[in-house]
Design a protein around this motif. Structure first.
Motif, PDB file in Angstrom:
ATOM      1  N   HIS A  53     -14.843 -13.932 -15.542  1.00 52.52           N
ATOM      2  CA  HIS A  53     -15.101 -13.928 -14.087  1.00 52.52           C
ATOM      3  C   HIS A  53     -13.762 -13.700 -13.384  1.00 52.52           C
ATOM      4  N   GLN A  54     -13.361 -12.436 -13.278  1.00 50.90           N
ATOM      5  CA  GLN A  54     -12.048 -12.080 -12.743  1.00 50.90           C
ATOM      6  C   GLN A  54     -12.173 -11.516 -11.329  1.00 50.90           C
ATOM      7  N   ASP A  55     -11.884 -12.369 -10.340  1.00 53.34           N
ATOM      8  CA  ASP A  55     -11.863 -11.887  -8.961  1.00 53.34           C
ATOM      9  C   ASP A  55     -10.590 -11.104  -8.689  1.00 53.34           C
ATOM     10  N   VAL A  56      -9.512 -11.493  -9.344  1.00 53.24           N
ATOM     11  CA  VAL A  56      -8.248 -10.766  -9.268  1.00 53.24           C
ATOM     12  C   VAL A  56      -7.596 -10.896 -10.643  1.00 53.24           C
ATOM     13  N   SER A  57      -7.029  -9.799 -11.120  1.00 54.95           N
ATOM     14  CA  SER A  57      -6.403  -9.811 -12.437  1.00 54.95           C
ATOM     15  C   SER A  57      -5.126  -8.983 -12.411  1.00 54.95           C
ATOM     16  N   LEU A  58      -4.355  -9.133 -13.452  1.00 55.23           N
ATOM     17  CA  LEU A  58      -3.103  -8.409 -13.583  1.00 55.23           C
ATOM     18  C   LEU A  58      -3.399  -6.986 -14.023  1.00 55.23           C
ATOM     19  N   GLY A  59      -2.913  -5.994 -13.274  1.00 51.67           N
ATOM     20  CA  GLY A  59      -3.094  -4.596 -13.631  1.00 51.67           C
ATOM     21  C   GLY A  59      -1.986  -4.163 -14.569  1.00 51.67           C
ATOM     22  N   LEU A  60      -0.832  -3.936 -14.009  1.00 53.16           N
ATOM     23  CA  LEU A  60       0.358  -3.564 -14.773  1.00 53.16           C
ATOM     24  C   LEU A  60       1.498  -4.490 -14.368  1.00 53.16           C
ATOM     25  N   VAL A  61       2.550  -4.533 -15.203  1.00 48.66           N
ATOM     26  CA  VAL A  61       3.703  -5.351 -14.830  1.00 48.66           C
ATOM     27  C   VAL A  61       4.911  -4.499 -14.436  1.00 48.66           C
ATOM     28  N   SER A  62       4.876  -3.197 -14.720  1.00 47.90           N
ATOM     29  CA  SER A  62       6.008  -2.354 -14.358  1.00 47.90           C
ATOM     30  C   SER A  62       5.497  -1.015 -13.835  1.00 47.90           C
ATOM     31  N   PRO A  63       5.344  -0.857 -12.533  1.00 50.71           N
ATOM     32  CA  PRO A  63       5.587  -1.828 -11.474  1.00 50.71           C
ATOM     33  C   PRO A  63       4.447  -2.839 -11.408  1.00 50.71           C
ATOM     34  N   PRO A  64       4.702  -4.043 -10.843  1.00 49.85           N
ATOM     35  CA  PRO A  64       3.664  -5.068 -10.779  1.00 49.85           C
ATOM     36  C   PRO A  64       2.459  -4.609  -9.951  1.00 49.85           C
ATOM     37  N   GLN A  65       1.262  -4.774 -10.525  1.00 46.57           N
ATOM     38  CA  GLN A  65       0.031  -4.392  -9.846  1.00 46.57           C
ATOM     39  C   GLN A  65      -1.051  -5.428 -10.135  1.00 46.57           C
ATOM     40  N   ILE A  66      -1.968  -5.585  -9.179  1.00 43.51           N
ATOM     41  CA  ILE A  66      -3.118  -6.451  -9.389  1.00 43.51           C
ATOM     42  C   ILE A  66      -4.392  -5.654  -9.170  1.00 43.51           C
ATOM     43  N   ASP A  67      -5.475  -6.081  -9.847  1.00 46.77           N
ATOM     44  CA  ASP A  67      -6.771  -5.403  -9.779  1.00 46.77           C
ATOM     45  C   ASP A  67      -7.813  -6.328  -9.167  1.00 46.77           C
ATOM     46  N   GLY A  68      -8.830  -5.731  -8.556  1.00 42.46           N
ATOM     47  CA  GLY A  68      -9.946  -6.480  -7.983  1.00 42.46           C
ATOM     48  C   GLY A  68     -10.551  -5.675  -6.857  1.00 42.46           C
ATOM     49  N   SER A  69     -11.340  -6.322  -6.023  1.00 44.36           N
ATOM     50  CA  SER A  69     -11.865  -5.698  -4.809  1.00 44.36           C
ATOM     51  C   SER A  69     -10.858  -6.047  -3.718  1.00 44.36           C
ATOM     52  N   LEU A  70      -9.899  -5.149  -3.467  1.00 43.00           N
ATOM     53  CA  LEU A  70      -8.695  -5.450  -2.701  1.00 43.00           C
ATOM     54  C   LEU A  70      -8.502  -4.521  -1.507  1.00 43.00           C
ATOM     55  N   ALA A  71      -7.671  -4.972  -0.571  1.00 44.82           N
ATOM     56  CA  ALA A  71      -7.212  -4.136   0.543  1.00 44.82           C
ATOM     57  C   ALA A  71      -5.839  -4.655   0.945  1.00 44.82           C
ATOM     58  N   LEU A  72      -4.887  -3.752   1.081  1.00 43.95           N
ATOM     59  CA  LEU A  72      -3.513  -4.112   1.434  1.00 43.95           C
ATOM     60  C   LEU A  72      -3.418  -4.392   2.930  1.00 43.95           C
ATOM     61  N   TRP A  73      -2.923  -5.587   3.295  1.00 47.43           N
ATOM     62  CA  TRP A  73      -2.744  -5.976   4.702  1.00 47.43           C
ATOM     63  C   TRP A  73      -1.320  -5.643   5.115  1.00 47.43           C
ATOM     64  N   THR A  74      -1.148  -4.923   6.228  1.00 44.78           N
ATOM     65  CA  THR A  74       0.191  -4.544   6.690  1.00 44.78           C
ATOM     66  C   THR A  74       0.511  -5.110   8.065  1.00 44.78           C
ATOM     67  N   GLY A  75      -0.343  -5.971   8.596  1.00 43.01           N
ATOM     68  CA  GLY A  75      -0.103  -6.564   9.909  1.00 43.01           C
ATOM     69  C   GLY A  75       1.094  -7.504   9.899  1.00 43.01           C
ATOM     70  N   SER A  76       1.590  -7.831  11.082  1.00 37.56           N
ATOM     71  CA  SER A  76       2.773  -8.691  11.189  1.00 37.56           C
ATOM     72  C   SER A  76       2.431 -10.177  11.186  1.00 37.56           C
ATOM     73  N   VAL A  77       1.138 -10.519  11.302  1.00 37.95           N
ATOM     74  CA  VAL A  77       0.695 -11.917  11.185  1.00 37.95           C
ATOM     75  C   VAL A  77      -0.421 -11.971  10.155  1.00 37.95           C
ATOM     76  N   MET A  78      -0.664 -13.172   9.616  1.00 31.91           N
ATOM     77  CA  MET A  78      -1.696 -13.311   8.602  1.00 31.91           C
ATOM     78  C   MET A  78      -3.072 -12.978   9.178  1.00 31.91           C
ATOM     79  N   PRO A  79      -3.908 -12.312   8.386  1.00 32.68           N
ATOM     80  CA  PRO A  79      -5.247 -11.967   8.854  1.00 32.68           C
ATOM     81  C   PRO A  79      -6.180 -13.178   8.808  1.00 32.68           C
ATOM     82  N   ASN A  80      -7.210 -13.159   9.659  1.00 29.74           N
ATOM     83  CA  ASN A  80      -8.260 -14.168   9.546  1.00 29.74           C
ATOM     84  C   ASN A  80      -9.344 -13.603   8.629  1.00 29.74           C
TER      85      ASN A  80
END
Length: 195
Positions: free
Chosen positions: A107-134
C-alpha cells in the motif's frame, strides 16, 4: 503580577510573568510557571502550546539546515487533519492512510523513485507557491497538474493523493543517495476522503 529583572552574560533583559494566583486543593497558592524569552515582549510557548505554523521560503531560494520544515496551515477554516509529522520515504514505500503512516510494500501512497537524482513516485503534483497550500489547493493542483514522479530536493513541496482518496502535502527535509535511507519529509494528511 510579578516582574523579574535578570542580568546575565552581559545581556540585560526583562522577564515578565503575569499569572493569577492559583490555589491547589489544600487552599495553598501554587506557583505559576514563568515563561521567558531572549527577546523582550515575546513569550516562549509552554510545552503544551500548539507549535507555530511555518511557511516555506519562496520557490528556488535555499533554506538553512537549521530551519524547521514547513507544515500545512491549521487555520480555523481548514479541514480536519488526520496526521502531521516527520516520515521517511524509502524502498518499501509509505502508507499515509493509517495513523501513524507506516512503511508498506503493498500500500504505497508515496514511494522512492530514484536516488540520483532523488525522486518520489505516487499520485503527485509539485507545489511552487510561496506559502503552504491548503487541502483544496492541493486537490485542485492534483486534478490539473498531477504526475506520477517528481524530482525532489530539500525544501520541495509536493501535494499527493492517497490510495483511499485523502489529500496530503509533504515538504522534503533531506535527501540521500541511498535506497534504504531514502528521503525525509514533513507530511500533513487531511482526514477527509475525496469523492
Amino acid at each position: 503580577m510579578a516582574v523579574i529583572t535578570t542580568v546575565g552574560g552581559g545581556v540585560f533583559g526583562i522577564i515578565t510573568a503575569v499569572a493569577p494566583a492559583l490555589l491547589n486543593s489544600d487552599g495553598k497558592e501554587d506557583k505559576p510557571s514563568v515563561q521567558a524569552s531572549k527577546t523582550p515582549g515575546r513569550a516562549v510557548p509552554s510545552a503544551t502550546a500548539t507549535p507555530p505554523t511555518n511557511q516555506p521560503a519562496e520557490s528556488g531560494s535555499p533554506s538553512s539546515s537549521d530551519d524547521p520544515a514547513p507544515s500545512a496551515s491549521l487555520s480555523s477554516g481548514s479541514k480536519p487533519i488526520q496526521y502531521t509529522g516527520l516520515v521517511r520515504i524509502s524502498t518499501p514505500g509509505l502508507n499515509l492512510d493509517v495513523v501513524p503512516p507506516k512503511s508498506d510494500y503493498s500500500h504505497q501512497d508515496v514511494s522512492l523513485g530514484l536516488v540520483s537524482p532523488p525522486q518520489i513516485d505516487g499520485s503527485l503534483a509539485l507545489w511552487t507557491g510561496s506559502v503552504m497550500p491548503n487541502r483544496q489547493e492541493c486537490s485542485d493542483l492534483l486534478s490539473t497538474q498531477g504526475m506520477q514522479r517528481v524530482e525532489v530536493k530539500k525544501g520541495t513541496v509536493v501535494c499527493l493523493q492517497t490510495e483511499e482518496g485523502r489529500i496530503a502535502v509533504l515538504t522534503v527535509t533531506s535527501t540521500s543517495n541511498d535506497f534504504d535511507t531514502g528521503e525525509m519529509a514533513q507530511v500533513t494528511v487531511w482526514s477527509e476522503v475525496s469523492d
